[in-house]
Design a protein around this motif. Structure first.
Motif, PDB file in Angstrom:
ATOM      1  N   TYR A 111       1.740   4.589  19.088  1.00 40.14           N
ATOM      2  CA  TYR A 111       1.862   3.421  18.226  1.00 40.14           C
ATOM      3  C   TYR A 111       2.358   3.858  16.847  1.00 40.14           C
ATOM      4  N   SER A 112       3.019   2.946  16.162  1.00 40.09           N
ATOM      5  CA  SER A 112       3.315   3.178  14.754  1.00 40.09           C
ATOM      6  C   SER A 112       2.849   1.972  13.953  1.00 40.09           C
ATOM      7  N   TYR A 113       2.460   2.236  12.703  1.00 41.16           N
ATOM      8  CA  TYR A 113       2.081   1.159  11.801  1.00 41.16           C
ATOM      9  C   TYR A 113       2.844   1.371  10.492  1.00 41.16           C
ATOM     10  N   HIS A 114       3.441   0.287   9.963  1.00 39.35           N
ATOM     11  CA  HIS A 114       4.321   0.381   8.803  1.00 39.35           C
ATOM     12  C   HIS A 114       3.673  -0.316   7.598  1.00 39.35           C
ATOM     13  N   VAL A 115       3.694   0.381   6.472  1.00 36.91           N
ATOM     14  CA  VAL A 115       3.145  -0.142   5.219  1.00 36.91           C
ATOM     15  C   VAL A 115       4.208  -0.046   4.133  1.00 36.91           C
ATOM     16  N   TRP A 116       4.443  -1.158   3.439  1.00 34.11           N
ATOM     17  CA  TRP A 116       5.339  -1.170   2.284  1.00 34.11           C
ATOM     18  C   TRP A 116       4.482  -0.959   1.048  1.00 34.11           C
ATOM     19  N   ASN A 117       4.543   0.257   0.486  1.00 33.38           N
ATOM     20  CA  ASN A 117       3.669   0.657  -0.619  1.00 33.38           C
ATOM     21  C   ASN A 117       4.459   0.639  -1.934  1.00 33.38           C
ATOM     22  N   ASN A 118       4.502  -0.542  -2.531  1.00 35.76           N
ATOM     23  CA  ASN A 118       5.251  -0.744  -3.766  1.00 35.76           C
ATOM     24  C   ASN A 118       4.693  -1.985  -4.443  1.00 35.76           C
ATOM     25  N   PRO A 119       4.588  -1.976  -5.781  1.00 34.74           N
ATOM     26  CA  PRO A 119       4.106  -3.189  -6.453  1.00 34.74           C
ATOM     27  C   PRO A 119       4.975  -4.414  -6.161  1.00 34.74           C
ATOM     28  N   ILE A 120       6.269  -4.175  -5.891  1.00 37.93           N
ATOM     29  CA  ILE A 120       7.206  -5.260  -5.609  1.00 37.93           C
ATOM     30  C   ILE A 120       7.349  -5.405  -4.097  1.00 37.93           C
ATOM     31  N   PRO A 121       7.159  -6.600  -3.553  1.00 37.09           N
ATOM     32  CA  PRO A 121       7.322  -6.775  -2.102  1.00 37.09           C
ATOM     33  C   PRO A 121       8.787  -6.640  -1.690  1.00 37.09           C
ATOM     34  N   SER A 122       8.998  -6.465  -0.398  1.00 33.37           N
ATOM     35  CA  SER A 122      10.346  -6.353   0.146  1.00 33.37           C
ATOM     36  C   SER A 122      10.693  -7.611   0.937  1.00 33.37           C
ATOM     37  N   ALA A 123      11.860  -8.175   0.645  1.00 35.43           N
ATOM     38  CA  ALA A 123      12.313  -9.354   1.377  1.00 35.43           C
ATOM     39  C   ALA A 123      12.652  -9.008   2.821  1.00 35.43           C
ATOM     40  N   PHE A 124      13.021  -7.744   3.070  1.00 38.33           N
ATOM     41  CA  PHE A 124      13.474  -7.344   4.397  1.00 38.33           C
ATOM     42  C   PHE A 124      12.361  -6.738   5.246  1.00 38.33           C
ATOM     43  N   GLU A 125      11.415  -6.034   4.630  1.00 42.65           N
ATOM     44  CA  GLU A 125      10.349  -5.365   5.372  1.00 42.65           C
ATOM     45  C   GLU A 125       9.130  -6.255   5.592  1.00 42.65           C
ATOM     46  N   ARG A 126       9.114  -7.423   4.998  1.00 43.84           N
ATOM     47  CA  ARG A 126       7.888  -8.229   4.951  1.00 43.84           C
ATOM     48  C   ARG A 126       7.365  -8.654   6.318  1.00 43.84           C
ATOM     49  N   GLN A 127       8.260  -8.816   7.303  1.00 48.71           N
ATOM     50  CA  GLN A 127       7.800  -9.275   8.616  1.00 48.71           C
ATOM     51  C   GLN A 127       7.363  -8.133   9.527  1.00 48.71           C
ATOM     52  N   TYR A 128       7.688  -6.904   9.140  1.00 46.23           N
ATOM     53  CA  TYR A 128       7.411  -5.769  10.028  1.00 46.23           C
ATOM     54  C   TYR A 128       6.635  -4.653   9.332  1.00 46.23           C
ATOM     55  N   SER A 129       6.085  -4.945   8.165  1.00 47.04           N
ATOM     56  CA  SER A 129       5.228  -3.982   7.487  1.00 47.04           C
ATOM     57  C   SER A 129       4.217  -4.747   6.636  1.00 47.04           C
ATOM     58  N   PHE A 130       3.106  -4.081   6.348  1.00 50.68           N
ATOM     59  CA  PHE A 130       2.036  -4.652   5.534  1.00 50.68           C
ATOM     60  C   PHE A 130       2.289  -4.256   4.076  1.00 50.68           C
ATOM     61  N   HIS A 131       2.384  -5.233   3.200  1.00 53.39           N
ATOM     62  CA  HIS A 131       2.613  -4.947   1.778  1.00 53.39           C
ATOM     63  C   HIS A 131       1.301  -4.543   1.117  1.00 53.39           C
ATOM     64  N   HIS A 132       1.252  -3.289   0.665  1.00 55.51           N
ATOM     65  CA  HIS A 132       0.078  -2.758  -0.045  1.00 55.51           C
ATOM     66  C   HIS A 132       0.553  -2.291  -1.419  1.00 55.51           C
ATOM     67  N   PRO A 133       0.338  -3.084  -2.461  1.00 51.13           N
ATOM     68  CA  PRO A 133       0.937  -2.778  -3.768  1.00 51.13           C
ATOM     69  C   PRO A 133       0.290  -1.636  -4.534  1.00 51.13           C
ATOM     70  N   GLN A 134      -0.972  -1.306  -4.229  1.00 52.96           N
ATOM     71  CA  GLN A 134      -1.701  -0.307  -5.012  1.00 52.96           C
ATOM     72  C   GLN A 134      -1.247   1.102  -4.664  1.00 52.96           C
ATOM     73  N   GLN A 135      -1.178   1.970  -5.679  1.00 56.07           N
ATOM     74  CA  GLN A 135      -0.803   3.367  -5.466  1.00 56.07           C
ATOM     75  C   GLN A 135      -1.822   4.054  -4.554  1.00 56.07           C
ATOM     76  N   LEU A 136      -1.321   4.919  -3.673  1.00 48.97           N
ATOM     77  CA  LEU A 136      -2.175   5.563  -2.677  1.00 48.97           C
ATOM     78  C   LEU A 136      -2.175   7.078  -2.843  1.00 48.97           C
ATOM     79  N   ASP A 137      -3.321   7.691  -2.609  1.00 51.36           N
ATOM     80  CA  ASP A 137      -3.464   9.148  -2.637  1.00 51.36           C
ATOM     81  C   ASP A 137      -3.244   9.665  -1.218  1.00 51.36           C
ATOM     82  N   LEU A 138      -2.033  10.142  -0.942  1.00 53.55           N
ATOM     83  CA  LEU A 138      -1.703  10.577   0.414  1.00 53.55           C
ATOM     84  C   LEU A 138      -2.466  11.824   0.822  1.00 53.55           C
ATOM     85  N   ASP A 139      -2.828  12.667  -0.146  1.00 51.67           N
ATOM     86  CA  ASP A 139      -3.596  13.878   0.189  1.00 51.67           C
ATOM     87  C   ASP A 139      -4.946  13.497   0.795  1.00 51.67           C
TER      88      ASP A 139
END
Length: 249
Positions: A111-139
């Motif tokens: 499986y794959s799960y897609h997250v759009w990690n940016n304060p600004i949403p995406s008009a193109f990714e909105r239907q196939y990724s979850f918009h998470h605006p807060q900065q994330l600590d990948l470590d």
């Protein structure tokens, strides 16, 4: 009688999920079965490798059905893709052993799960990724991923209530790949419980945002309680990429 294996791609946003319900117009299985009946003149139930929830997508769902139809597999592909809705596509049809069963013979899934990690949403990714605006600590998120790899009882990372069936599963691979603002979580394992991937993603996002510590993963495993995990990520970011069978290994 022929046993036909299908590889199917679908955009799940208009549907209630894979499994046929009372209103088959709103399920992937129901739509495909309608076309099989038109194609063969037979009332046939198709068997999927597993259910996908409403709104979830697939690039490699696998299903099989048995038929007496004289049509070739190429003719079947052409018929399916002529009459199915444009958001459901049969990518492959092949005749397989009579004993092949799409669900019982599956040995793993990706499986794959897609997250759009940016304060600004995406008009193109909105239907196939979850918009998470807060900065994330990948470590921290990657630390938590390591705790999830292996064989565990994942009941706390599922939407299941009490069940007599085993909730032990093995995750062989769990990675996070970043490309610009898009994060792709990839899960490979022997099987996944109801909403397990989405709950794990939601938990990892809360860890990345600092609302949970990486040790929250240990708490879920130790207590086996859903409330120790994070929120359930929305269905529209989830894709069933591939189903594995022994012959493919």
């Amino acid at each position: 009688m022929k046993n036909i294996k299908l590889t199917i791609e679908y955009d799940g946003k208009r549907y209630l999920g894979w499994q046929r319900l009372g209103n088959s117009e709103k399920t992937i299985q129901g739509k495909i079965e309608q076309i099989i009946t038109q194609m063969t003149g037979e009332k046939i139930e198709i068997v999927g490798s597993g259910r996908t929830d409403g709104g979830t997508h697939a690039k490699g769902q696998v299903a099989n059905f048995k038929t007496n139809s004289p049509l070739s597999t190429q003719e079947m592909i052409e018929f399916f893709n002529r009459y199915l809705p444009k958001d459901i596509v049969v990518k492959k049809a092949e005749e397989v052993s009579e004993r092949f069963h799409a669900r019982y013979n599956a040995v793993g899934k990706r499986y794959s799960y897609h997250v759009w990690n940016n304060p600004i949403p995406s008009a193109f990714e909105r239907q196939y990724s979850f918009h998470h605006p807060q900065q994330l600590d990948l470590d921290k998120m990657n630390q938590a991923c390591q705790k999830l790899i292996g064989t565990h009882d994942f009941i706390g990372f599922s939407a299941l209530k009490k069940t007599k069936k085993s909730t032990v599963r093995t995750i062989n691979e769990l990675t996070i790949h970043q490309e610009g603002s898009l994060l792709q979580f990839t899960f490979v394992g022997d099987g996944f419980l109801h909403k397990m991937v989405r709950i794990i993603v939601g938990t990892l996002l809360e860890i990345g945002a600092g609302r949970l510590a990486p040790t929250a993963i240990d708490d879920v495993f130790n207590h086996k309680l859903r409330e120790h995990a994070g929120e359930t990520a929305p269905a529209h970011g989830l894709f069933l990429e591939e189903v594995f069978y022994k012959s493919q290994k």
